[in-house]
Design a protein around this motif. Structure first.
Motif, PDB file in Angstrom:
ATOM      1  N   ALA A 115       0.851  -1.199   0.000  1.00 60.95           N
ATOM      2  CA  ALA A 115       0.000   0.000   0.000  1.00 60.95           C
ATOM      3  C   ALA A 115       0.882   1.242   0.000  1.00 60.95           C
ATOM      4  O   ALA A 115       1.979   1.254   0.559  1.00 60.95           O
ATOM      5  CB  ALA A 115      -0.892  -0.004   1.230  1.00 60.95           C
ATOM      6  N   PHE A 116       0.396   2.301  -0.649  1.00 57.86           N
ATOM      7  CA  PHE A 116       1.161   3.541  -0.685  1.00 57.86           C
ATOM      8  C   PHE A 116       1.359   4.121   0.720  1.00 57.86           C
ATOM      9  O   PHE A 116       2.314   4.841   0.974  1.00 57.86           O
ATOM     10  CB  PHE A 116       0.474   4.567  -1.578  1.00 57.86           C
ATOM     11  N   SER A 117       0.448   3.784   1.617  1.00 62.20           N
ATOM     12  CA  SER A 117       0.563   4.309   2.983  1.00 62.20           C
ATOM     13  C   SER A 117       1.801   3.777   3.706  1.00 62.20           C
ATOM     14  O   SER A 117       2.212   4.325   4.719  1.00 62.20           O
ATOM     15  CB  SER A 117      -0.688   3.944   3.795  1.00 62.20           C
ATOM     16  N   SER A 118       2.419   2.718   3.152  1.00 70.02           N
ATOM     17  CA  SER A 118       3.622   2.178   3.787  1.00 70.02           C
ATOM     18  C   SER A 118       4.789   3.153   3.725  1.00 70.02           C
ATOM     19  O   SER A 118       5.748   3.028   4.491  1.00 70.02           O
ATOM     20  CB  SER A 118       4.019   0.857   3.130  1.00 70.02           C
ATOM     21  N   ILE A 119       4.726   4.127   2.815  1.00 66.95           N
ATOM     22  CA  ILE A 119       5.749   5.182   2.768  1.00 66.95           C
ATOM     23  C   ILE A 119       5.104   6.553   3.030  1.00 66.95           C
ATOM     24  O   ILE A 119       5.576   7.575   2.537  1.00 66.95           O
ATOM     25  CB  ILE A 119       6.505   5.172   1.431  1.00 66.95           C
ATOM     26  N   ASN A 120       3.988   6.523   3.793  1.00 64.35           N
ATOM     27  CA  ASN A 120       3.293   7.753   4.218  1.00 64.35           C
ATOM     28  C   ASN A 120       2.685   8.526   3.060  1.00 64.35           C
ATOM     29  O   ASN A 120       2.597   9.750   3.096  1.00 64.35           O
ATOM     30  CB  ASN A 120       4.239   8.666   5.007  1.00 64.35           C
ATOM     31  N   VAL A 121       2.274   7.796   2.011  1.00 65.58           N
ATOM     32  CA  VAL A 121       1.491   8.411   0.933  1.00 65.58           C
ATOM     33  C   VAL A 121       0.080   7.873   1.087  1.00 65.58           C
ATOM     34  O   VAL A 121      -0.188   6.704   0.799  1.00 65.58           O
ATOM     35  CB  VAL A 121       2.063   8.070  -0.462  1.00 65.58           C
ATOM     36  N   SER A 122      -0.839   8.721   1.582  1.00 65.45           N
ATOM     37  CA  SER A 122      -2.214   8.270   1.859  1.00 65.45           C
ATOM     38  C   SER A 122      -3.200   9.225   1.205  1.00 65.45           C
ATOM     39  O   SER A 122      -3.757  10.117   1.854  1.00 65.45           O
ATOM     40  CB  SER A 122      -2.459   8.191   3.373  1.00 65.45           C
ATOM     41  N   PRO A 123      -3.429   9.108  -0.085  1.00 58.39           N
ATOM     42  CA  PRO A 123      -4.398   9.992  -0.751  1.00 58.39           C
ATOM     43  C   PRO A 123      -5.789   9.787  -0.178  1.00 58.39           C
ATOM     44  O   PRO A 123      -6.222   8.657   0.052  1.00 58.39           O
ATOM     45  CB  PRO A 123      -4.334   9.557  -2.221  1.00 58.39           C
ATOM     46  N   ILE A 124      -6.479  10.866   0.101  1.00 62.12           N
ATOM     47  CA  ILE A 124      -7.842  10.784   0.621  1.00 62.12           C
ATOM     48  C   ILE A 124      -8.762  11.610  -0.266  1.00 62.12           C
ATOM     49  O   ILE A 124      -8.330  12.538  -0.963  1.00 62.12           O
ATOM     50  CB  ILE A 124      -7.919  11.283   2.077  1.00 62.12           C
ATOM     51  N   GLU A 125     -10.014  11.268  -0.241  1.00 61.79           N
ATOM     52  CA  GLU A 125     -10.980  11.926  -1.122  1.00 61.79           C
ATOM     53  C   GLU A 125     -11.089  13.415  -0.851  1.00 61.79           C
ATOM     54  O   GLU A 125     -11.356  14.210  -1.733  1.00 61.79           O
ATOM     55  CB  GLU A 125     -12.356  11.269  -0.962  1.00 61.79           C
ATOM     56  N   ALA A 126     -10.864  13.819   0.443  1.00 64.56           N
ATOM     57  CA  ALA A 126     -10.984  15.238   0.776  1.00 64.56           C
ATOM     58  C   ALA A 126      -9.926  16.074   0.070  1.00 64.56           C
ATOM     59  O   ALA A 126     -10.115  17.267  -0.167  1.00 64.56           O
ATOM     60  CB  ALA A 126     -10.863  15.423   2.284  1.00 64.56           C
ATOM     61  N   PHE A 127      -8.790  15.456  -0.275  1.00 61.68           N
ATOM     62  CA  PHE A 127      -7.729  16.190  -0.959  1.00 61.68           C
ATOM     63  C   PHE A 127      -7.605  15.611  -2.365  1.00 61.68           C
ATOM     64  O   PHE A 127      -7.008  14.558  -2.573  1.00 61.68           O
ATOM     65  CB  PHE A 127      -6.414  16.059  -0.189  1.00 61.68           C
ATOM     66  N   TYR A 128      -8.205  16.296  -3.344  1.00 62.29           N
ATOM     67  CA  TYR A 128      -8.273  15.768  -4.711  1.00 62.29           C
ATOM     68  C   TYR A 128      -7.764  16.850  -5.661  1.00 62.29           C
ATOM     69  O   TYR A 128      -8.533  17.675  -6.156  1.00 62.29           O
ATOM     70  CB  TYR A 128      -9.718  15.401  -5.052  1.00 62.29           C
ATOM     71  N   PRO A 129      -6.451  16.878  -5.932  1.00 62.92           N
ATOM     72  CA  PRO A 129      -5.869  18.013  -6.649  1.00 62.92           C
ATOM     73  C   PRO A 129      -5.999  17.961  -8.173  1.00 62.92           C
ATOM     74  O   PRO A 129      -5.571  18.887  -8.851  1.00 62.92           O
ATOM     75  CB  PRO A 129      -4.393  17.933  -6.247  1.00 62.92           C
ATOM     76  N   VAL A 130      -6.561  16.872  -8.703  1.00 61.73           N
ATOM     77  CA  VAL A 130      -6.625  16.732 -10.162  1.00 61.73           C
ATOM     78  C   VAL A 130      -7.934  17.307 -10.686  1.00 61.73           C
ATOM     79  O   VAL A 130      -9.016  16.883 -10.277  1.00 61.73           O
ATOM     80  CB  VAL A 130      -6.487  15.252 -10.570  1.00 61.73           C
ATOM     81  N   VAL A 131      -7.824  18.289 -11.629  1.00 63.95           N
ATOM     82  CA  VAL A 131      -9.006  18.837 -12.310  1.00 63.95           C
ATOM     83  C   VAL A 131      -8.794  18.605 -13.793  1.00 63.95           C
ATOM     84  O   VAL A 131      -8.032  19.318 -14.451  1.00 63.95           O
ATOM     85  CB  VAL A 131      -9.196  20.341 -12.018  1.00 63.95           C
ATOM     86  N   ALA A 132      -9.449  17.581 -14.307  1.00 61.65           N
ATOM     87  CA  ALA A 132      -9.266  17.216 -15.712  1.00 61.65           C
ATOM     88  C   ALA A 132     -10.098  18.114 -16.616  1.00 61.65           C
ATOM     89  O   ALA A 132     -10.944  18.895 -16.167  1.00 61.65           O
ATOM     90  CB  ALA A 132      -9.629  15.754 -15.915  1.00 61.65           C
ATOM     91  N   GLN A 133      -9.875  18.000 -17.924  1.00 63.05           N
ATOM     92  CA  GLN A 133     -10.533  18.881 -18.882  1.00 63.05           C
ATOM     93  C   GLN A 133     -12.042  18.807 -18.799  1.00 63.05           C
ATOM     94  O   GLN A 133     -12.731  19.825 -18.857  1.00 63.05           O
ATOM     95  CB  GLN A 133     -10.068  18.525 -20.297  1.00 63.05           C
ATOM     96  N   HIS A 134     -12.555  17.586 -18.629  1.00 64.05           N
ATOM     97  CA  HIS A 134     -14.006  17.439 -18.608  1.00 64.05           C
ATOM     98  C   HIS A 134     -14.631  18.107 -17.383  1.00 64.05           C
ATOM     99  O   HIS A 134     -15.827  18.354 -17.349  1.00 64.05           O
ATOM    100  CB  HIS A 134     -14.384  15.953 -18.637  1.00 64.05           C
ATOM    101  N   GLY A 135     -13.804  18.395 -16.364  1.00 56.08           N
ATOM    102  CA  GLY A 135     -14.335  19.041 -15.177  1.00 56.08           C
ATOM    103  C   GLY A 135     -14.295  20.553 -15.237  1.00 56.08           C
ATOM    104  O   GLY A 135     -14.906  21.226 -14.397  1.00 56.08           O
TER     105      GLY A 135
END
Length: 401
Positions: A115-135
């Motif tokens: 899991a990415f959390s094993s190296i302290n990378v824990s993406p959560i839904e509250a922090f969603y930095p990607v805004v794609a073209q369709h958005g």
């Protein structure tokens, strides 16, 4: 965390080539005609970290079957994989996600399933930095509040905003209905403010404590109180505990200066009320002692009150005849009735003596209270042991004994 590069294989519009795209820059710009993979690149980053994309979530709301299997490249190459080299906490790591059966996916860290959390990378839904073209179109045409919420989500501010709203709500609730301990403390501070207003060092403090709402500045008010303690005691008071100790000592010295027992002597008949009070207390105690002796002698020759009360009630239920009201047998003879009546009479006598004892004790209490009032006329509190001994000597008929 910082993205260093990105490699995409068989995901959306990307084929099996798996070219590595450099991303290590403060500002990156991707441009090209429609259909050249800009949106696929943004969605690859989304899928790598979240295992899902916003467009896929929205599409499944309309038709799950239409958007099924939309992560894999349409030409069917394998594996469907997105990898990124990231820099986090001073080290670099290779993060990967591979698509499996049923669109389940597996994450890898440096090529090992983890899991990415094993190296302290824990993406959560509250922090969603990607805004794609369709958005972007949705973002532009949304309401101001929705745009603000989208920006907060992109920058990871949702949790901070929720915390701020919770703090504001708690503050308003606290101001409307503070806990009982807080209300009691405020009342105590307001009561003390009237006294503190008479001291130069705490005059400003007292003014603020009497405002509504009360203004308490902990550090500033504590220092003002320490300064006042120093002025009253004439000694440094660096801490609250030291200030309290010096203030108590100063108060005791002030009490001694008001009442110096060594300077008192029985003259002008001032000790007469004390002498009379002591004699009255002694007489009252003697009366109590005598009454106790009489009551004890009476008690020894009688039954317990509760048992005799039971027989009294039984005789009232059966005023004549030999039938016992308890067992209904013919055992209540005339002689037995007379014996019980005598015992009841003795019990009445004992109760009367008990009443006399209660009255005698009350008289002693009254005498002691009167004597204490005479002592208070001296206006002295917190007497030391030697002061009390001197007062006892003054209370005797012969002060020299």
């Amino acid at each position: 965390m910082r993205l260093v590069n990105l490699t995409i294989r068989n995901f959306r519009g990307f084929g099996a080539t798996g070219e590595t795209i450099p991303l290590d820059g403060d500002l990156l710009l991707f441009f090209g005609p429609n259909g050249f993979g800009k949106t696929s690149l943004a969605e690859a980053i989304e899928w790598l970290f979240y295992g899902m994309t916003k467009r896929r979530q929205q599409g499944e709301g309309y038709s799950r079957s239409e958007y099924s299997n939309s992560f894999a490249n349409i030409h069917g190459g394998t594996p469907t994989e997105v990898s990124a080299t990231v820099e986090i906490a001073g080290r670099r790591a290779l993060l990967s996600r591979k698509l499996g059966p049923g669109e389940a996916s597996t994450t890898f860290v440096d090529g090992t399933p983890a899991a990415f959390s094993s190296i302290n990378v824990s993406p959560i839904e509250a922090f969603y930095p990607v805004v794609a073209q369709h958005g972007l179109q949705t973002f532009i045409h949304s309401k101001p509040k929705d745009r603000r919420d989208a920006i907060c989500a992109a920058f990871g501010l949702d949790e901070l905003t929720a915390l701020k709203n919770a703090l504001d709500s708690a503050r308003a609730s606290f101001q409307r209905t503070p806990p009982r301990s807080v209300s009691d403390a405020r009342r105590e501070l307001a009561a003390q403010a009237r006294t503190l207003a008479e001291i130069a060092e705490t005059r400003d403090l007292a003014r603020r404590w009497q405002l509504s709402p009360m203004q308490v500045k902990t550090a500033e008010d504590t220092q003002a109180l320490l300064d006042a303690a120093k002025a009253l005691t004439g000694a440094p008071c660096p801490t609250v505990d030291e200030a309290l100790a010096k203030l108590r000592e100063t108060r005791q010295q002030a009490s001694r200066s008001v009442f110096d027992a060594g300077k008192l002597a029985p003259n002008d008949g001032k000790s007469a009320p004390l002498d009379a009070g002591m004699k009255a207390v002694a007489d009252a105690l003697t009366a109590v002692e005598r009454t106790i002796a009489i009551t004890a002698a009476t008690t020894a020759s009688t039954y317990k009150s509760a048992f005799l009360e039971l027989w009294k009630a039984g005789l009232e239920l059966s005023p004549s005849g030999d039938q016992c009201p308890m067992c209904e047998a013919d055992t209540l003879t005339t002689a037995k009735r007379e014996e019980l009546s005598k015992r009841l009479a003795h019990n009445v006598d004992r109760m009367q003596k008990n009443d006399a004892l209660v009255a005698a004790v009350a008289a002693v209490k009254a005498r002691i209270a009167s004597y204490r009032s005479h002592v208070r006329e001296f206006g002295v509190d917190e007497l030391a042991v030697e002061d009390l001994e001197q007062l006892r000597r003054l209370s005797r008929r012969n002060p020299t004994n």
